[in-house]
Design a protein around this motif. Structure first.
Motif, short mmCIF file in Angstrom:
data_model
loop_
_atom_site.label_atom_id
_atom_site.label_comp_id
_atom_site.label_asym_id
_atom_site.label_seq_id
_atom_site.Cartn_x
_atom_site.Cartn_y
_atom_site.Cartn_z
N LEU A 112 0.82 -1.21 0.00
CA LEU A 112 0.00 0.00 0.00
C LEU A 112 0.85 1.27 0.00
CD1 LEU A 112 -2.91 -1.03 2.37
CD2 LEU A 112 -3.07 -0.45 -0.07
N GLN A 113 2.14 1.14 0.32
CA GLN A 113 3.00 2.32 0.28
C GLN A 113 3.13 2.86 -1.14
OE1 GLN A 113 6.59 1.04 2.49
NE2 GLN A 113 6.16 2.81 3.77
N GLY A 114 3.06 1.98 -2.13
CA GLY A 114 3.18 2.41 -3.51
C GLY A 114 1.99 3.22 -3.98
N GLN A 115 0.79 2.74 -3.66
CA GLN A 115 -0.43 3.42 -4.05
C GLN A 115 -1.62 2.75 -3.36
OE1 GLN A 115 -0.11 2.40 -8.28
NE2 GLN A 115 -2.08 1.39 -8.13
N PRO A 116 -2.73 3.46 -3.25
CA PRO A 116 -3.93 2.83 -2.69
C PRO A 116 -4.40 1.70 -3.60
CG PRO A 116 -4.12 5.23 -2.67
CD PRO A 116 -2.91 4.90 -3.49
N ARG A 117 -4.92 0.64 -2.99
CA ARG A 117 -5.38 -0.52 -3.75
C ARG A 117 -6.56 -1.16 -3.04
NH1 ARG A 117 0.43 -1.14 -4.30
NH2 ARG A 117 0.99 -1.37 -6.47
N ALA A 121 3.87 -16.29 -6.63
CA ALA A 121 2.77 -17.11 -6.12
C ALA A 121 3.30 -18.32 -5.33
CB ALA A 121 1.83 -17.54 -7.23
N ALA A 122 4.51 -18.19 -4.77
CA ALA A 122 5.07 -19.26 -3.95
C ALA A 122 4.24 -19.47 -2.69
CB ALA A 122 6.52 -18.95 -3.58
N TRP A 123 3.61 -18.40 -2.22
CA TRP A 123 2.75 -18.46 -1.04
C TRP A 123 1.42 -17.81 -1.39
CZ3 TRP A 123 7.74 -16.28 -0.78
CH2 TRP A 123 8.72 -17.13 -0.26
N PRO A 124 0.54 -18.55 -2.05
CA PRO A 124 -0.73 -17.95 -2.48
C PRO A 124 -1.55 -17.44 -1.29
CG PRO A 124 -0.59 -20.28 -3.12
CD PRO A 124 0.66 -19.94 -2.39
N LEU A 125 -2.19 -16.33 -1.51
CA LEU A 125 -3.04 -15.74 -0.48
C LEU A 125 -4.50 -16.05 -0.76
CD1 LEU A 125 -1.58 -12.15 0.06
CD2 LEU A 125 -1.26 -14.18 1.47
N ASN A 126 -5.21 -16.38 0.29
CA ASN A 126 -6.65 -16.53 0.21
C ASN A 126 -7.24 -15.12 0.28
OD1 ASN A 126 -9.33 -16.55 1.58
ND2 ASN A 126 -9.06 -18.76 1.44
N SER A 161 -3.12 -9.91 -5.92
CA SER A 161 -2.43 -10.12 -7.20
C SER A 161 -1.01 -9.58 -7.16
CB SER A 161 -3.20 -9.44 -8.34
OG SER A 161 -4.45 -10.03 -8.49
N GLU A 162 -0.84 -8.42 -6.59
CA GLU A 162 0.49 -7.80 -6.51
C GLU A 162 1.41 -8.64 -5.62
OE1 GLU A 162 3.19 -4.91 -7.72
OE2 GLU A 162 1.12 -5.17 -8.38
N PHE A 163 0.92 -9.11 -4.50
CA PHE A 163 1.71 -9.96 -3.61
C PHE A 163 2.15 -11.23 -4.34
CE2 PHE A 163 2.10 -13.52 -0.69
CZ PHE A 163 2.98 -13.02 0.26
N GLU A 164 1.21 -11.88 -5.00
CA GLU A 164 1.52 -13.14 -5.69
C GLU A 164 2.44 -12.91 -6.88
OE1 GLU A 164 -2.15 -15.27 -6.34
OE2 GLU A 164 -2.35 -15.69 -4.20
N GLU A 165 2.30 -11.77 -7.56
CA GLU A 165 3.20 -11.47 -8.68
C GLU A 165 4.62 -11.27 -8.18
OE1 GLU A 165 4.11 -7.87 -11.77
OE2 GLU A 165 1.99 -8.35 -11.40
#
Length: 180
Positions: free
Chosen positions: A11-16, A31-36, A23-27
């Motif tokens: 969120l430091q980069g921009q509001p989301r 996607a080594a640790w997929p988020l629910n 998607s950003e975390f997994e990218e």
């Protein structure tokens, strides 16, 4: 793994909104640790409750947009400054399985070791191939994925070496048992 701090950092980069964060975390982590997605929104609710993020309305498409607060920036800055503590190690299912296998009479620990070695070597090969592919056309965005892959490769290598040690200990223990 701190989902809380990961979301704040993104969120430091921009509001989301939640799906963008997921998607950003997994990218960035390959996607080594997929988020629910439920976990993402539950974490965002807690971050809002704690005053670390705020809702900025919606994006016009019905998605609630979150932004980081000054307190959130301070929290994520502290997270990046502090080293990750190595206190209580996470549970290691393989180590638990082997510890039980060597203490139960009807289990062949050598077969457990061999089965795991095959899986670990296959994972090591897959990670190594993925690293070669990511390195071939490396863009700045690939650096994050390469760091994750390097970590996974080192973990898999260490696991294979540990399994070799376990096997050697089993042989050594069998030798002692036969000499008694």
């Amino acid at each position: 793994m701190s989902i809380r701090h990961s979301l704040l950092a993104l969120l430091q980069g921009q509001p989301r909104y939640g799906y963008e964060l997921r998607s950003e975390f997994e990218e960035r982590t390959g996607a080594a640790w997929p988020l629910n997605i439920g976990q993402v929104y539950t974490t965002l609710d807690r971050l809002e409750r704690d005053g670390l993020v705020s809702k900025d309305g919606d994006d016009g498409g019905g998605h609630v947009v979150y932004s980081i607060t000054d307190a959130g920036v301070a929290e994520v800055d502290a997270w990046f400054e502090d080293a990750v503590e190595r206190g209580n190690p996470p549970r290691n299912e393989i180590a638990i399985k082997l510890a039980l296998a060597v203490t139960l009479p009807d289990v062949d620990p050598s077969a457990v070791i061999q089965s795991q070695r095959e899986v670990s070597l296959r994972a090591l090969q897959d990670y190594t191939q993925a690293r070669k592919a990511a390195s071939a056309g490396q863009r700045p965005a690939d650096t994050a994925w390469l760091l994750v892959l390097d970590s996974l490769i080192f973990q898999a290598e260490a696991e294979v070496r540990w399994l070799d040690l376990c096997e050697a200990r089993m042989v050594q223990a069998q030798g002692r048992n036969h000499s008694n």
